[in-house]
Structure formats: structure tokens, C-alpha cells
Scaffold this active site. Structure first.
Site, PDB file in Angstrom:
ATOM      1  N   LYS A  65       0.560  -7.624 -16.743  1.00  0.00           N
ATOM      2  CA  LYS A  65       0.501  -5.513 -16.443  1.00  0.00           C
ATOM      3  C   LYS A  65       1.956  -5.885 -15.604  1.00  0.00           C
ATOM      4  O   LYS A  65       2.950  -4.513 -15.828  1.00  0.00           O
ATOM      5  CB  LYS A  65      -0.169  -5.896 -15.038  1.00  0.00           C
ATOM      6  CG  LYS A  65      -2.020  -5.812 -15.910  1.00  0.00           C
ATOM      7  CD  LYS A  65      -3.174  -5.612 -15.042  1.00  0.00           C
ATOM      8  CE  LYS A  65      -4.070  -6.450 -15.291  1.00  0.00           C
ATOM      9  NZ  LYS A  65      -5.692  -6.206 -14.782  1.00  0.00           N
ATOM     10  N   GLN A 109      -6.499  -8.403  -8.935  1.00  0.00           N
ATOM     11  CA  GLN A 109      -7.520  -9.390  -9.993  1.00  0.00           C
ATOM     12  C   GLN A 109      -8.310  -9.667  -9.310  1.00  0.00           C
ATOM     13  O   GLN A 109      -8.882 -10.379  -8.357  1.00  0.00           O
ATOM     14  CB  GLN A 109      -6.301  -9.873 -10.517  1.00  0.00           C
ATOM     15  CG  GLN A 109      -6.154 -10.963 -11.618  1.00  0.00           C
ATOM     16  CD  GLN A 109      -6.208  -9.983 -12.856  1.00  0.00           C
ATOM     17  OE1 GLN A 109      -5.662  -9.254 -12.603  1.00  0.00           O
ATOM     18  NE2 GLN A 109      -7.270 -10.124 -13.878  1.00  0.00           N
ATOM     19  N   ASP A 132      -7.559   1.197 -10.438  1.00  0.00           N
ATOM     20  CA  ASP A 132      -9.052   1.023 -11.179  1.00  0.00           C
ATOM     21  C   ASP A 132      -9.627   1.349 -11.564  1.00  0.00           C
ATOM     22  O   ASP A 132     -10.861   0.866 -11.844  1.00  0.00           O
ATOM     23  CB  ASP A 132      -9.316  -0.545 -10.253  1.00  0.00           C
ATOM     24  CG  ASP A 132      -8.355  -2.616 -11.743  1.00  0.00           C
ATOM     25  OD1 ASP A 132      -8.308  -2.133 -12.938  1.00  0.00           O
ATOM     26  OD2 ASP A 132      -7.602  -3.220 -10.861  1.00  0.00           O
TER      27      ASP A 132
HETATM   28  N1  GUN Z   1     -10.199  -8.389 -14.360  1.00  0.00           N
HETATM   29  C1  GUN Z   1     -10.715  -8.678 -15.612  1.00  0.00           C
HETATM   30  N2  GUN Z   1     -11.014  -7.073 -16.362  1.00  0.00           N
HETATM   31  C2  GUN Z   1     -10.390  -6.136 -14.751  1.00  0.00           C
HETATM   32  C3  GUN Z   1      -9.429  -5.191 -15.391  1.00  0.00           C
HETATM   33  O1  GUN Z   1      -9.620  -4.172 -15.574  1.00  0.00           O
HETATM   34  N3  GUN Z   1      -8.738  -4.728 -13.360  1.00  0.00           N
HETATM   35  C4  GUN Z   1      -8.972  -5.798 -12.347  1.00  0.00           C
HETATM   36  N4  GUN Z   1      -8.580  -5.604 -11.464  1.00  0.00           N
HETATM   37  N5  GUN Z   1      -9.501  -7.480 -12.705  1.00  0.00           N
HETATM   38  C5  GUN Z   1      -9.281  -7.815 -13.799  1.00  0.00           C
END
Ligand code: GUN
Length: 298
Positions: A65, A109, A132
Site C-alpha cells: 500500500k 491494518q 477503508d
Molecule cells: N486486512 C485485510 N483487508 C484489509 C483492508 O481492506 N483494510 C484493512 N485496514 N485491513 C485489511
């Protein structure tokens, strides 16, 4: 003769939907938009990522990311906390990022360690920085068909459906899985009015009876159930479009929720794992970060 294995009139080998390529194109377009935004406002979009603990998969996701941010001209900072971090320590970091005018998007995360109340942390992220789209206020806006931020994975899947020329309007889409991150928001986006939407949506989950009878009626099957190779060829209608959201780790390898080999012989189009949905999630996160930066200057 078994009707399910009758693929007459359908291609025997599915078209592979290349999420990596679509995401790369979207990220290039986004980089142009970011550059224009910076020129107009002198504000550089900034995503703050929070990583708690040392889960290797999470560390890789966060690194991907961050790299994608940097390539698109978005500033990214990483806040790493130990696996033993307390709820209070994490809450105060989130509060600090909420209050920091230089930060436009906050990504915590998941998953978080056991001692942390995940819902309390996600609710603490101020909704204007919730890239998110997990905050109840943002979910509510999605439910009402007026999203502020798009749920990253579901919005990425919609882009893949558009790019692959899949007809969604009027189609029967079966979503396998009801998670807050994928299944639930996916169903919401698909049932609404708009591009890659206007679908008839069925959501199936671990308690669904006669699951294969339902999945076999899907024109588009979206597998987000979190179980390696769960979707077998007998569960798929010949000619269906199959989207695989699975990221299961089996013997150190990433394996989808779909039994790719046999299913690709019956579907008309299919996403691979890796290189399908995953890269799209990141592209949508970047878009949301630019949206958050735009909100901050308005
Ligand atoms: N863990 C797995 N997928 C995601 C996501 O889309 N966002 C976040 N913050 N954590 C994740």
C-alpha cells in the site's frame, strides 16, 4: 448426461481478468489527478498506515500500500506498534492522527491482536479520514447510495466487472460471504443503481442451505468466503463470470477461494489469485485517499 458439465456454446477456457493490469492503469490515472490536485491546492494527499504486531502477511500488505502511494504521488507514513500494544496506546495514536491536519487518510491494518477491541478502534477513526470506509457513518452513506468513500475491495471488483465488459444490470450475482469488509458492502454496491450495479443479489454464507444449488444460478459469482478452493466446478454455471476474493495461505502460497483450474474450464471469465482482486483494493485505497484530501480543502 450431466447437464452441469455441458459447456456447449460456452468457451472452454475462461478469459483471465487481469487485475494487476487494470489496477496499474487506474493508478496511472490517479497519479495524474494527484499531481493536478497538488498543483491547485499545494496540499499533498497523505495516508497514515497503522500496523500493530509482526504478522508477515499484514506487513507485506502495508508495504504494498505504501509503495503504491509513493508511486501515485501520495505521501505515506507508517506507524508501527508492538504486538503487546494496549488498547489505550492504540486509541491515543488514532486520536493523534485524527487531530493531525497533515494526515488525510488513516488505515489501521487488520487483523489486530487479541487484546484490542477492533470495533472500538475502527469507530475511533474520524469518519472524514476513514479511507477503508469501515466507520458506521460511512457504511450508512453506502447503504443509502451516497457514498463518501468507496469500500475498497467491492469497488475494485466493480471496476473489474466494468473493464471486462461484464453485464451486471439485471444479472443474478451470488456473493459468497457476508463479511463487513467484502461480502456485505459488495452486495450493497451491486443492488444499487449505477454502473456495474442494478443486479439481483443473493448473499450466501456458512449457514446457507443447498449452497451449490444457489451458486449454480449465478451469472456472476463472487467468492469471499475465506476457504481455499471452496468453489468447485460443479458449483458454477457454464459461462458464469467468477471473481475470487480469497487470500488463503497454503504451504506459503497464496490460494484463492476458487478451484481455479477446473472452474476456469467452465466460467467465461475469472480472476486469478494473485493478480486479480488484490491489486484493485490498493488502487481504490489510493482513490479514497485523494477523496479525503479533497474533503479536507473544501
Ligand atoms: N486486512 C485485510 N483487508 C484489509 C483492508 O481492506 N483494510 C484493512 N485496514 N485491513 C485489511
Amino acid at each position: 448426461m450431466d447437464d452441469l458439465n455441458d459447456t456447449k456454446g460456452f468457451p472452454l477456457t475462461a478469459k483471465i481478468i487481469d487485475g494487476k493490469a487494470v489496477a496499474a492503469r487506474l493508478r496511472e490515472e490517479l497519479a495524474t489527478e494527484v499531481a493536478a490536485f497538488i498543483q491547485q491546492t499545494s496540499v499533498t494527499p497523505h495516508l497514515a498506515a497503522v500496523l500493530v504486531g509482526a504478522d508477515p502477511a499484514s506487513a507485506i500488505y502495508v508495504r504494498n500500500k505504501q509503495r503504491a502511494c509513493e508511486k501515485a504521488g501520495i505521501k505515506s507514513t507508517l506507524h508501527k506498534l508492538s504486538a503487546e500494544t494496549t488498547q489505550d496506546a492504540l486509541l491515543s495514536l488514532v486520536q493523534r492522527l485524527n487531530d493531525d491536519a497533515d494526515v488525510h487518510g488513516i488505515l489501521v491494518q487488520l487483523p489486530l491482536p487479541k487484546q484490542i477491541d477492533e470495533t472500538a478502534i475502527l469507530d475511533a477513526v474520524v469518519s472524514a479520514k476513514d479511507v477503508d470506509a469501515f466507520h458506521p457513518a460511512n457504511v450508512g452513506l453506502i447503504v443509502q447510495g451516497r457514498p463518501r468513500f468507496l469500500p475498497c475491495t467491492p469497488a475494485g471488483i466493480q471496476q473489474l466487472l466494468i473493464d471486462s465488459g461484464t453485464i451486471v444490470a439485471g444479472s443474478h450475482v451470488v456473493v459468497l460471504g457476508r463479511s463487513e469488509i467484502v461480502g456485505k458492502p459488495m452486495a450493497l454496491l451491486l443492488m444499487q443503481k449505477g454502473p456495474a450495479a442494478n443486479a439481483t443479489v443473493t448473499v450466501c454464507h456458512s449457514r446457507t442451505q443447498n449452497l451449490a444449488d444457489i451458486t449454480r444460478t449465478a451469472d456472476i459469482l463472487i467468492a469471499a468466503i475465506g476457504s481455499a478452493k471452496f468453489v468447485t466446478a460443479d458449483m458454477v454455471k457454464p459461462g458464469a463470470v467468477v471473481i475470487d476474493v480469497g487470500t488463503n495461505r497454503v504451504d506459503e502460497k497464496l490460494v484463492g477461494d476458487v478451484d481455479f483450474g477446473p472452474v476456469s474450464g467452465i466460467a467465461s471469465a475469472i480472476t486469478p489469485v494473485p493478480g486479480g482482486v488484490g491489486p484493485m483494493t490498493i488502487a481504490m485505497l489510493l482513490r479514497n485517499t485523494l477523496t479525503a484530501a479533497r474533503l479536507s480543502v473544501h
